[in-house]
Write a protein that holds these residues in place. Sequence first.
Motif, mmCIF file in Angstrom:
data_model
loop_
_atom_site.group_PDB
_atom_site.id
_atom_site.type_symbol
_atom_site.label_atom_id
_atom_site.label_comp_id
_atom_site.label_asym_id
_atom_site.label_seq_id
_atom_site.Cartn_x
_atom_site.Cartn_y
_atom_site.Cartn_z
ATOM 1 N N ALA A 93 0.927 -1.281 0.232
ATOM 2 C CA ALA A 93 0.018 -0.408 -0.202
ATOM 3 C C ALA A 93 0.142 1.101 -0.529
ATOM 4 C CB ALA A 93 -1.100 0.200 1.425
ATOM 5 N N ASN A 94 2.161 1.466 0.584
ATOM 6 C CA ASN A 94 2.805 2.306 0.905
ATOM 7 C C ASN A 94 3.706 2.169 -0.451
ATOM 8 O OD1 ASN A 94 1.545 3.673 3.037
ATOM 9 N ND2 ASN A 94 2.509 1.862 3.872
ATOM 10 N N TRP A 95 3.902 1.709 -1.406
ATOM 11 C CA TRP A 95 4.680 1.541 -2.594
ATOM 12 C C TRP A 95 4.944 2.585 -3.218
ATOM 13 C CZ3 TRP A 95 8.310 -2.279 -4.444
ATOM 14 C CH2 TRP A 95 9.084 -1.767 -5.608
ATOM 15 N N THR A 96 5.619 3.365 -3.883
ATOM 16 C CA THR A 96 5.968 4.527 -4.734
ATOM 17 C C THR A 96 7.097 4.223 -5.598
ATOM 18 O OG1 THR A 96 7.851 5.384 -3.265
ATOM 19 C CG2 THR A 96 6.061 5.809 -2.311
ATOM 20 N N ASN A 97 6.984 5.144 -6.609
ATOM 21 C CA ASN A 97 7.526 4.871 -7.652
ATOM 22 C C ASN A 97 9.368 5.390 -7.723
ATOM 23 O OD1 ASN A 97 5.318 5.507 -9.628
ATOM 24 N ND2 ASN A 97 5.324 7.475 -9.550
ATOM 25 N N GLU A 98 9.656 6.346 -6.519
ATOM 26 C CA GLU A 98 10.688 6.203 -5.688
ATOM 27 C C GLU A 98 11.327 4.988 -5.827
ATOM 28 O OE1 GLU A 98 11.733 7.758 -1.574
ATOM 29 O OE2 GLU A 98 11.093 9.194 -3.129
ATOM 30 N N MET A 99 10.234 3.855 -4.996
ATOM 31 C CA MET A 99 10.959 2.339 -4.727
ATOM 32 C C MET A 99 11.567 1.876 -6.016
ATOM 33 S SD MET A 99 8.788 1.763 -1.856
ATOM 34 C CE MET A 99 9.280 0.574 -1.295
ATOM 35 N N GLU A 100 10.966 1.522 -7.168
ATOM 36 C CA GLU A 100 10.637 0.870 -8.197
ATOM 37 C C GLU A 100 11.929 0.509 -8.502
ATOM 38 O OE1 GLU A 100 9.271 -1.019 -12.066
ATOM 39 O OE2 GLU A 100 8.011 0.186 -10.145
ATOM 40 N N ALA A 101 13.202 2.227 -8.953
ATOM 41 C CA ALA A 101 14.743 1.582 -9.323
ATOM 42 C C ALA A 101 15.570 0.906 -7.757
ATOM 43 C CB ALA A 101 15.091 2.452 -10.131
ATOM 44 N N ARG A 102 14.928 1.001 -7.100
ATOM 45 C CA ARG A 102 15.991 0.531 -5.899
ATOM 46 C C ARG A 102 16.392 -0.922 -6.497
ATOM 47 N NH1 ARG A 102 12.479 1.819 -0.376
ATOM 48 N NH2 ARG A 102 12.903 4.668 -0.433
ATOM 49 N N LEU A 103 17.739 -1.611 -5.831
ATOM 50 C CA LEU A 103 18.269 -2.372 -6.226
ATOM 51 C C LEU A 103 18.175 -3.113 -4.458
ATOM 52 C CD1 LEU A 103 21.788 -1.776 -8.262
ATOM 53 C CD2 LEU A 103 18.960 -2.876 -8.985
ATOM 54 N N PHE A 104 18.283 -4.497 -5.309
ATOM 55 C CA PHE A 104 18.284 -5.571 -3.937
ATOM 56 C C PHE A 104 19.422 -6.682 -4.862
ATOM 57 C CE2 PHE A 104 17.275 -9.687 -2.745
ATOM 58 C CZ PHE A 104 17.916 -9.890 -1.619
ATOM 59 N N SER A 105 20.481 -6.685 -4.160
ATOM 60 C CA SER A 105 21.235 -7.736 -4.794
ATOM 61 C C SER A 105 21.613 -9.324 -3.417
ATOM 62 C CB SER A 105 22.900 -7.282 -4.671
ATOM 63 O OG SER A 105 22.330 -6.139 -5.478
ATOM 64 N N GLU A 106 21.770 -10.071 -4.202
ATOM 65 C CA GLU A 106 21.888 -11.113 -3.542
ATOM 66 C C GLU A 106 23.214 -11.777 -4.446
ATOM 67 O OE1 GLU A 106 18.501 -13.653 -2.939
ATOM 68 O OE2 GLU A 106 18.117 -13.671 -5.152
ATOM 69 N N THR A 107 23.633 -13.195 -3.445
ATOM 70 C CA THR A 107 24.848 -14.028 -4.099
ATOM 71 C C THR A 107 23.822 -15.171 -4.695
ATOM 72 O OG1 THR A 107 26.292 -13.293 -2.474
ATOM 73 C CG2 THR A 107 26.843 -15.227 -3.486
ATOM 74 N N ASP A 108 23.636 -15.462 -5.661
ATOM 75 C CA ASP A 108 23.143 -16.579 -6.177
ATOM 76 C C ASP A 108 23.736 -18.103 -5.520
ATOM 77 O OD1 ASP A 108 24.999 -17.249 -8.182
ATOM 78 O OD2 ASP A 108 23.866 -16.739 -9.780
ATOM 79 N N VAL A 109 23.412 -18.980 -6.248
ATOM 80 C CA VAL A 109 23.958 -20.719 -5.935
ATOM 81 C C VAL A 109 25.189 -20.680 -6.191
ATOM 82 C CG1 VAL A 109 21.740 -21.232 -5.621
ATOM 83 C CG2 VAL A 109 22.723 -21.998 -8.462
ATOM 84 N N ASP A 110 25.720 -20.226 -7.343
ATOM 85 C CA ASP A 110 26.814 -19.782 -8.054
ATOM 86 C C ASP A 110 28.375 -19.371 -7.554
ATOM 87 O OD1 ASP A 110 26.001 -22.456 -9.705
ATOM 88 O OD2 ASP A 110 24.752 -20.383 -10.824
ATOM 89 N N GLY A 111 27.685 -18.390 -6.268
ATOM 90 C CA GLY A 111 28.463 -17.799 -5.861
ATOM 91 C C GLY A 111 28.997 -16.082 -6.712
ATOM 92 N N LYS A 112 27.779 -16.030 -7.263
ATOM 93 C CA LYS A 112 27.637 -14.463 -8.051
ATOM 94 C C LYS A 112 26.883 -13.399 -7.565
ATOM 95 C CE LYS A 112 26.441 -15.262 -12.502
ATOM 96 N NZ LYS A 112 26.409 -15.547 -13.441
#
Length: 160
Positions: A93-112
Motif C-alpha cells: 500500500a505504501n509503494w512509491t515510484n521512487e522504490m521502483e528502481a531500488r536495487l536488491f542484490s544477493e548471492t546466487d547458488v553459484d556464488g555470483k
Amino acid sequence: MEKLFQYNWQVRDDWFNWCENVPEEELLKKRVGGVGSILYTLFHIIEVEHSWIILDLRGDREQKNLSFEKYNSLNKVRELSEKLHREVEPFVANWTNEMEARLFSETDVDGKTVSFTHGEIMRHVIAHEIHHIGQLSVWSRELGRQPVTANLIRRGLFTD
C-alpha cells in the motif's frame, strides 16, 4: 501494482474457501506438476510473497524462513496467510515510484552477485502467484471440481 496484489489476495481467499469442501488427504496428495500438493502450493505462494517482500525488500532479517511441516493443514495455512498478509499489505500500500528502481542484490547458488530492482521483484511476486493459481485450476479439474474464477473483472477492485 497494488490492485494486482489485491486481486491475488482475493483469489487466494477464494481458493481457501474452495478447499473447505475437499478432503484433507486430497489437499495433501502429491500431484504431477507444480510444487507438490494443493495445500503445499498455497503455502508456497504465501512463503514466497513473504520472503521476497518482508525478508528481502523490507529487509526484516529477524524473521525466519517458513517450514511447511509447521503449517500442514488448511486452517494453519489460512491463518498463516492472514497473519503474513497483515505484514505485506502495508508495504504494498505504501509503494512509491521512487522504490521502483531500488536495487536488491544477493548471492546466487553459484556464488555470483545478482541484482534485481524492487519493481522487478514485486512483479515477479504477482506473476508467481498467478502461475501457481493456474496449476491449482488444473488440479481442481482433475478432481472433477470447478476451479476458482481467475477473472480480474467483477471483483470490485476498480470501483471506488
